[in-house]
Write an enzyme that holds these catalytic residues in place. Structure first.
Site, PDB file in Angstrom:
ATOM      1  N   ASN A  44     135.735 -53.510 105.380  1.00 52.65           N
ATOM      2  CA  ASN A  44     136.360 -51.849 106.321  1.00 52.65           C
ATOM      3  C   ASN A  44     135.178 -51.425 107.010  1.00 52.65           C
ATOM      4  O   ASN A  44     134.335 -50.912 106.433  1.00 52.65           O
ATOM      5  CB  ASN A  44     137.466 -51.678 106.147  1.00 52.65           C
ATOM      6  CG  ASN A  44     137.593 -50.891 104.853  1.00 52.65           C
ATOM      7  OD1 ASN A  44     136.884 -51.774 103.306  1.00 52.65           O
ATOM      8  ND2 ASN A  44     137.607 -49.972 104.474  1.00 52.65           N
ATOM      9  N   GLU A  46     135.953 -47.725 108.845  1.00 50.26           N
ATOM     10  CA  GLU A  46     136.432 -46.776 109.845  1.00 50.26           C
ATOM     11  C   GLU A  46     135.601 -45.843 110.457  1.00 50.26           C
ATOM     12  O   GLU A  46     135.010 -45.876 110.206  1.00 50.26           O
ATOM     13  CB  GLU A  46     137.310 -45.395 108.186  1.00 50.26           C
ATOM     14  CG  GLU A  46     138.268 -46.515 107.128  1.00 50.26           C
ATOM     15  CD  GLU A  46     138.831 -45.528 105.782  1.00 50.26           C
ATOM     16  OE1 GLU A  46     138.682 -46.230 105.236  1.00 50.26           O
ATOM     17  OE2 GLU A  46     138.162 -43.944 105.739  1.00 50.26           O
ATOM     18  N   CYS A  55     139.255 -53.850 110.272  1.00 51.49           N
ATOM     19  CA  CYS A  55     139.640 -54.045 108.685  1.00 51.49           C
ATOM     20  C   CYS A  55     138.543 -55.406 107.964  1.00 51.49           C
ATOM     21  O   CYS A  55     137.578 -56.291 109.267  1.00 51.49           O
ATOM     22  CB  CYS A  55     140.985 -55.045 108.351  1.00 51.49           C
ATOM     23  SG  CYS A  55     142.623 -53.772 108.681  1.00 51.49           S
ATOM     24  N   GLU A  57     139.117 -58.548 107.246  1.00 50.54           N
ATOM     25  CA  GLU A  57     139.487 -59.201 108.120  1.00 50.54           C
ATOM     26  C   GLU A  57     138.720 -59.742 108.674  1.00 50.54           C
ATOM     27  O   GLU A  57     138.220 -60.918 109.281  1.00 50.54           O
ATOM     28  CB  GLU A  57     140.812 -59.577 107.203  1.00 50.54           C
ATOM     29  CG  GLU A  57     141.280 -59.805 105.437  1.00 50.54           C
ATOM     30  CD  GLU A  57     141.672 -58.412 105.407  1.00 50.54           C
ATOM     31  OE1 GLU A  57     142.400 -58.265 104.900  1.00 50.54           O
ATOM     32  OE2 GLU A  57     141.236 -57.182 105.879  1.00 50.54           O
ATOM     33  N   CYS A  94     147.023 -56.922 105.730  1.00 47.26           N
ATOM     34  CA  CYS A  94     147.481 -56.174 106.608  1.00 47.26           C
ATOM     35  C   CYS A  94     148.198 -56.744 107.411  1.00 47.26           C
ATOM     36  O   CYS A  94     147.858 -58.098 107.783  1.00 47.26           O
ATOM     37  CB  CYS A  94     147.074 -54.135 107.174  1.00 47.26           C
ATOM     38  SG  CYS A  94     145.462 -54.896 108.927  1.00 47.26           S
ATOM     39  N   CYS A  97     145.685 -57.552 110.315  1.00 47.37           N
ATOM     40  CA  CYS A  97     145.172 -59.189 110.134  1.00 47.37           C
ATOM     41  C   CYS A  97     145.371 -59.898 109.940  1.00 47.37           C
ATOM     42  O   CYS A  97     144.873 -61.206 110.722  1.00 47.37           O
ATOM     43  CB  CYS A  97     143.932 -58.485 108.798  1.00 47.37           C
ATOM     44  SG  CYS A  97     143.020 -57.333 109.114  1.00 47.37           S
TER      45      CYS A  97
END
Length: 134
Positions: A44, A46, A55, A57, A94, A97
């Site tokens: 990830n 940010e 993210c 994934e 999430c 993803c």
């Protein structure tokens, strides 16, 4: 967790340590194996503007597409995480993803992520039973 880690698990743990997560202090790593047998990873990343955060994934999927092209298909995914104290916690991919991974998967694609006591092993079809398609 199992005593012997898989190659995807090792790679996901390695890249999670490279995550850029200064705001949440929640680091995530993902590793995917494609149907061609290649392995790709992502962590990830940010951003101070949280909507721009990407993210792990989705970064792994992007790396696979960059290498193999738009016909890339996912065979297996492993996702791990570390909180600020360095512990892993139960955390599934999430919704965004799940949808991105589903685009390049079949309902039988294996998805593994951290659970409370052990890894959760499921399929893309179970994780996203009614994904969006055109």
């Amino acid at each position: 967790m199992s005593a012997e880690m898989t190659d995807l698990e090792k790679l996901a743990e390695h890249v999670a340590k490279n995550a850029y997560s200064p705001y949440s202090t929640f680091s995530v790593g993902a590793a995917i194996r494609t149907t061609s047998g290649n392995v790709y990873s992502g962590c990830n990343v940010e951003n101070v503007s949280s909507g721009l955060t990407v993210c792990a994934e989705r970064n792994a999927v992007g790396a696979a597409i960059a290498a193999e092209g738009k016909s890339m298909r996912i065979e297996e995914v492993f996702v791990t995480n570390f909180n600020a104290e360095g512990a892993t916690i139960h955390c599934s991919p999430c919704g965004a993803c799940r949808q991105v991974m589903a685009e390049f998967s079949t309902p039988d694609t294996k998805v593994i992520y951290r659970g409370d006591e052990d890894n959760i092993v499921t399929t893309m079809g179970q994780l996203l039973p009614d994904g969006f398609t055109l």
